[in-house]
Design a protein around this motif. Structure first.
Motif, PDB file in Angstrom:
ATOM      1  N   LEU A   1       0.833  -1.203   0.000  1.00 13.74           N
ATOM      2  CA  LEU A   1       0.000   0.000   0.000  1.00 13.74           C
ATOM      3  C   LEU A   1       0.869   1.254   0.000  1.00 13.74           C
ATOM      4  CD1 LEU A   1      -2.903   1.051   0.062  1.00 13.74           C
ATOM      5  CD2 LEU A   1      -2.787   1.020   2.557  1.00 13.74           C
ATOM      6  N   LEU A   2       1.921   1.266   0.811  1.00 18.26           N
ATOM      7  CA  LEU A   2       2.850   2.402   0.835  1.00 18.26           C
ATOM      8  C   LEU A   2       3.527   2.572  -0.514  1.00 18.26           C
ATOM      9  CD1 LEU A   2       4.442   1.776   4.341  1.00 18.26           C
ATOM     10  CD2 LEU A   2       3.089   3.775   3.710  1.00 18.26           C
ATOM     11  N   LEU A   3       3.846   1.469  -1.157  1.00 18.41           N
ATOM     12  CA  LEU A   3       4.480   1.515  -2.473  1.00 18.41           C
ATOM     13  C   LEU A   3       3.538   2.127  -3.506  1.00 18.41           C
ATOM     14  CD1 LEU A   3       6.912   0.741  -4.218  1.00 18.41           C
ATOM     15  CD2 LEU A   3       5.936  -1.556  -4.445  1.00 18.41           C
ATOM     16  N   GLU A   4       2.287   1.705  -3.489  1.00 16.16           N
ATOM     17  CA  GLU A   4       1.300   2.232  -4.443  1.00 16.16           C
ATOM     18  C   GLU A   4       1.033   3.717  -4.206  1.00 16.16           C
ATOM     19  OE1 GLU A   4      -0.108   1.026  -7.021  1.00 16.16           O
ATOM     20  OE2 GLU A   4      -0.113  -1.156  -6.914  1.00 16.16           O
ATOM     21  N   GLN A   5       1.103   4.146  -2.955  1.00 16.77           N
ATOM     22  CA  GLN A   5       0.802   5.549  -2.629  1.00 16.77           C
ATOM     23  C   GLN A   5       1.977   6.490  -2.845  1.00 16.77           C
ATOM     24  OE1 GLN A   5      -1.028   4.997   1.476  1.00 16.77           O
ATOM     25  NE2 GLN A   5      -2.403   6.452   0.497  1.00 16.77           N
ATOM     26  N   GLY A   6       3.154   5.932  -3.070  1.00 21.23           N
ATOM     27  CA  GLY A   6       4.334   6.774  -3.227  1.00 21.23           C
ATOM     28  C   GLY A   6       4.981   7.186  -1.925  1.00 21.23           C
ATOM     29  N   PHE A   7       4.635   6.494  -0.824  1.00 24.87           N
ATOM     30  CA  PHE A   7       5.207   6.799   0.497  1.00 24.87           C
ATOM     31  C   PHE A   7       6.225   5.754   0.930  1.00 24.87           C
ATOM     32  CE2 PHE A   7       0.855   8.824   1.477  1.00 24.87           C
ATOM     33  CZ  PHE A   7       1.302  10.058   1.033  1.00 24.87           C
ATOM     34  N   PHE A   8       6.694   4.942  -0.005  1.00 26.31           N
ATOM     35  CA  PHE A   8       7.578   3.835   0.358  1.00 26.31           C
ATOM     36  C   PHE A   8       8.868   4.368   0.972  1.00 26.31           C
ATOM     37  CE2 PHE A   8      10.072  -0.076  -0.551  1.00 26.31           C
ATOM     38  CZ  PHE A   8       9.173  -0.996  -0.031  1.00 26.31           C
ATOM     39  N   PRO A   9       9.334   3.762   2.079  1.00 25.86           N
ATOM     40  CA  PRO A   9      10.548   4.264   2.756  1.00 25.86           C
ATOM     41  C   PRO A   9      11.782   4.195   1.848  1.00 25.86           C
ATOM     42  CG  PRO A   9       9.357   2.691   4.137  1.00 25.86           C
ATOM     43  CD  PRO A   9       8.734   2.618   2.789  1.00 25.86           C
ATOM     44  N   GLU A  10      12.617   5.202   1.951  1.00 27.29           N
ATOM     45  CA  GLU A  10      13.891   5.193   1.239  1.00 27.29           C
ATOM     46  C   GLU A  10      14.745   4.063   1.797  1.00 27.29           C
ATOM     47  OE1 GLU A  10      16.727   5.224  -0.986  1.00 27.29           O
ATOM     48  OE2 GLU A  10      15.249   6.778  -1.442  1.00 27.29           O
ATOM     49  N   ARG A  11      15.224   3.185   0.911  1.00 30.50           N
ATOM     50  CA  ARG A  11      15.946   1.997   1.369  1.00 30.50           C
ATOM     51  C   ARG A  11      17.377   1.899   0.849  1.00 30.50           C
ATOM     52  NH1 ARG A  11      13.722   0.948  -3.316  1.00 30.50           N
ATOM     53  NH2 ARG A  11      14.418  -0.785  -4.626  1.00 30.50           N
ATOM     54  N   LYS A  12      17.804   2.847   0.013  1.00 36.66           N
ATOM     55  CA  LYS A  12      19.133   2.769  -0.582  1.00 36.66           C
ATOM     56  C   LYS A  12      20.199   3.473   0.253  1.00 36.66           C
ATOM     57  CE  LYS A  12      17.888   0.527  -4.295  1.00 36.66           C
ATOM     58  NZ  LYS A  12      18.303  -0.866  -4.528  1.00 36.66           N
ATOM     59  N   TYR A  13      19.790   4.502   0.996  1.00 38.60           N
ATOM     60  CA  TYR A  13      20.753   5.262   1.786  1.00 38.60           C
ATOM     61  C   TYR A  13      20.099   5.738   3.078  1.00 38.60           C
ATOM     62  CZ  TYR A  13      18.222   9.117  -0.457  1.00 38.60           C
ATOM     63  OH  TYR A  13      17.235   9.958  -0.909  1.00 38.60           O
ATOM     64  N   CYS A  14      20.948   6.131   4.036  1.00 40.66           N
ATOM     65  CA  CYS A  14      20.440   6.627   5.309  1.00 40.66           C
ATOM     66  C   CYS A  14      19.677   7.916   5.086  1.00 40.66           C
ATOM     67  CB  CYS A  14      21.592   6.840   6.289  1.00 40.66           C
ATOM     68  SG  CYS A  14      21.091   7.637   7.837  1.00 40.66           S
ATOM     69  N   ILE A  15      18.471   7.983   5.613  1.00 39.92           N
ATOM     70  CA  ILE A  15      17.627   9.151   5.404  1.00 39.92           C
ATOM     71  C   ILE A  15      18.163  10.384   6.118  1.00 39.92           C
ATOM     72  CG2 ILE A  15      16.077   8.847   7.385  1.00 39.92           C
ATOM     73  CD1 ILE A  15      15.049   9.741   3.759  1.00 39.92           C
ATOM     74  N   LEU A  16      19.090  10.204   7.081  1.00 37.45           N
ATOM     75  CA  LEU A  16      19.631  11.314   7.851  1.00 37.45           C
ATOM     76  C   LEU A  16      20.959  11.822   7.294  1.00 37.45           C
ATOM     77  CD1 LEU A  16      18.806  10.047  11.457  1.00 37.45           C
ATOM     78  CD2 LEU A  16      17.509  11.660  10.059  1.00 37.45           C
ATOM     79  N   CYS A  17      21.899  10.910   7.013  1.00 37.93           N
ATOM     80  CA  CYS A  17      23.224  11.352   6.539  1.00 37.93           C
ATOM     81  C   CYS A  17      23.445  11.084   5.057  1.00 37.93           C
ATOM     82  CB  CYS A  17      24.328  10.687   7.356  1.00 37.93           C
ATOM     83  SG  CYS A  17      24.475   8.899   7.074  1.00 37.93           S
ATOM     84  N   HIS A  18      22.499  10.391   4.404  1.00 33.46           N
ATOM     85  CA  HIS A  18      22.535  10.101   2.963  1.00 33.46           C
ATOM     86  C   HIS A  18      23.698   9.209   2.552  1.00 33.46           C
ATOM     87  CE1 HIS A  18      19.274  12.964   2.406  1.00 33.46           C
ATOM     88  NE2 HIS A  18      19.952  13.840   3.129  1.00 33.46           N
ATOM     89  N   THR A  19      24.261   8.477   3.498  1.00 28.62           N
ATOM     90  CA  THR A  19      25.316   7.515   3.182  1.00 28.62           C
ATOM     91  C   THR A  19      24.684   6.238   2.631  1.00 28.62           C
ATOM     92  OG1 THR A  19      26.714   8.359   4.945  1.00 28.62           O
ATOM     93  CG2 THR A  19      27.232   6.146   4.105  1.00 28.62           C
ATOM     94  N   PRO A  20      25.147   5.744   1.465  1.00 31.48           N
ATOM     95  CA  PRO A  20      24.584   4.500   0.919  1.00 31.48           C
ATOM     96  C   PRO A  20      24.775   3.347   1.902  1.00 31.48           C
ATOM     97  CG  PRO A  20      25.881   5.645  -0.735  1.00 31.48           C
ATOM     98  CD  PRO A  20      26.149   6.341   0.563  1.00 31.48           C
ATOM     99  N   PHE A  21      23.782   2.478   1.989  1.00 28.78           N
ATOM    100  CA  PHE A  21      23.878   1.359   2.923  1.00 28.78           C
ATOM    101  C   PHE A  21      24.864   0.300   2.447  1.00 28.78           C
ATOM    102  CE2 PHE A  21      19.424   2.617   4.223  1.00 28.78           C
ATOM    103  CZ  PHE A  21      19.825   3.130   5.441  1.00 28.78           C
ATOM    104  N   GLY A  22      24.889   0.019   1.163  1.00 33.27           N
ATOM    105  CA  GLY A  22      25.789  -1.006   0.664  1.00 33.27           C
ATOM    106  C   GLY A  22      25.484  -2.353   1.283  1.00 33.27           C
TER     107      GLY A  22
END
Length: 273
Positions: A158-179
Motif C-alpha cells: 500500500l505504501l508503495l502504491e501511494q508513493g510513500f515507500f521508505p527510502e531503502r538505498k541510503y540513510c535518510i539522515l546522513c545520505h550515506t549509501p547502505f551497501g
C-alpha cells in the motif's frame, strides 16, 4: 451517469428491516455509497444475503439525481467471495484491518461527472486490497494457516502504491549509501526512511528496541527490497517468515505519513501481527 460498476464492499450498515447502506471501493480506487434494498435477505422467500465485507460485487445502479451522493442498486451479484476467512477468526480480523486502512484513505467518486478520473493513478488502494484479501484466502486454502507476513506485506504494498515507500538505498539522515553493511537499522517514520547505526542515538536504540530489527528474523532493508521486487503471489509463495515487529513498524510509518493515530483504528491490535 455510469450505471454499471464493480467493487469491493468495505462497509455496510443495516437500514430498516431488510435494507443495507454500503460503501463500495471501485476498481478506480474511489468509493461510492450504495443503498441495497432487500440486501439483508429474508422476505417471503427467505433469501440469504449476498452482501458481506470483502466481497467483490458487480452492481447495476438505478438512475439518480446529480445532487445525490447516494446511489441505489437495481441488481447485484457477487463475482468473488471467500469461505476460509470466515471460518478463521484471526484471518477475519486481518481482513477487517485491511478494509479499515483502505477506507481511511480512499476518496468518494461522482458517477455523474463525465470528466472524472475513472482509472489510472488512484487504482492502487483497490489493487492492494483485492490482492490482500484474495491471497489471505488463498493462503488459508493452501497451508491451512496464516502467513506470518500478511499484514506487513499488505502495508508495504500500500505504501508503495501511494508513493510513500521508505527510502531503502541510503540513510535518510546522513545520505550515506547502505551497501552491504550488516548493522542495526531503524525505520524512522518522522523522516520517511531508514536510519543507519551512526545516526541513531544509542538511547533511542534502547527506547525503540521493538523497532531494532538487527536480531529479527527479517532485516528491514531486505524486507523492503522484497516488497519492492516481488509480486503478491510471490510474497506468499517464496518469502521467509516475517518478524511481527515488521508489521508494527510499517503501521507506525503508515500512520505518520497520513497523520493518523493508531488508536483511532478500531480493528488495530498487536494480535494482528
Amino acid at each position: 451517469m455510469q450505471s454499471k460498476i464493480e467493487g469491493i464492499l468495505i462497509s455496510k450498515i443495516n437500514f430498516r428491516e431488510r435494507d443495507i447502506i454500503g460503501k463500495v471501493l471501485l476498481r478506480s480506487g474511489h468509493a461510492v455509497s450504495v443503498a441495497f434494498y432487500g440486501g439483508r435477505g429474508g422476505g417471503k422467500k427467505n433469501k440469504s444475503s449476498t452482501l458481506e465485507l470483502g466481497y467483490m460485487l458487480k452492481i447495476e445502479l438505478a438512475h439518480s439525481s446529480k445532487n445525490s451522493d447516494m446511489y441505489s442498486a437495481k441488481e447485484w451479484i457477487p463475482i468473488w467471495t471467500y469461505s476460509k476467512i470466515r471460518a478463521n477468526y484471526k484471518a477475519f480480523c486481518i481482513m477487517c484491518f485491511y478494509i479499515e486502512v483502505v477506507a481511511k484513505i480512499c476518496t468518494f467518486d461522482d458517477l455523474h461527472d463525465e470528466h472524472r478520473i475513472s482509472a489510472g493513478e488512484f487504482q492502487g488502494p483497490f489493487r492492494v486490497l483485492s490482492n490482500g484479501i484474495f491471497y489471505l484466502e488463498q493462503g488459508l486454502q493452501d497451508d491451512h494457516n496464516l502467513a506470518s507476513g500478511s499484514v506487513a506485506w499488505f502495508l508495504g504494498k500500500l505504501l508503495l502504491e501511494q508513493g510513500f515507500f521508505p527510502e531503502r538505498k541510503y540513510c535518510i539522515l546522513c545520505h550515506t549509501p547502505f551497501g552491504g553493511q550488516i548493522r542495526p537499522y531503524i525505520l524512522l517514520p518522522e523522516h520517511g526512511g531508514v536510519g543507519c547505526f551512526n545516526c541513531i542515538n544509542r538511547e533511542d536504540l534502547k527506547i525503540n528496541s521493538a523497532l531494532n530489527v538487527n536480531h529479527s528474523k527479517t532485516n528491514i532493508l531486505s524486507f523492503l527490497e522484497t516488497v519492492w521486487t516481488r509480486t503478491y503471489p510471490n510474497l506468499y509463495a517464496e518469502s521467509s517468515p516475517v518478524d511481527p515487529a515488521m508489521g508494527r513498524m510499517l503501521f507506525q510509518y503508515f500512520c505518520a505519513q497520513h497523520q493518523f493515530e493508531a488508536t483511532h483504528f478500531k480493528t488495530y491490535s498487536d494480535t494482528l501481527f
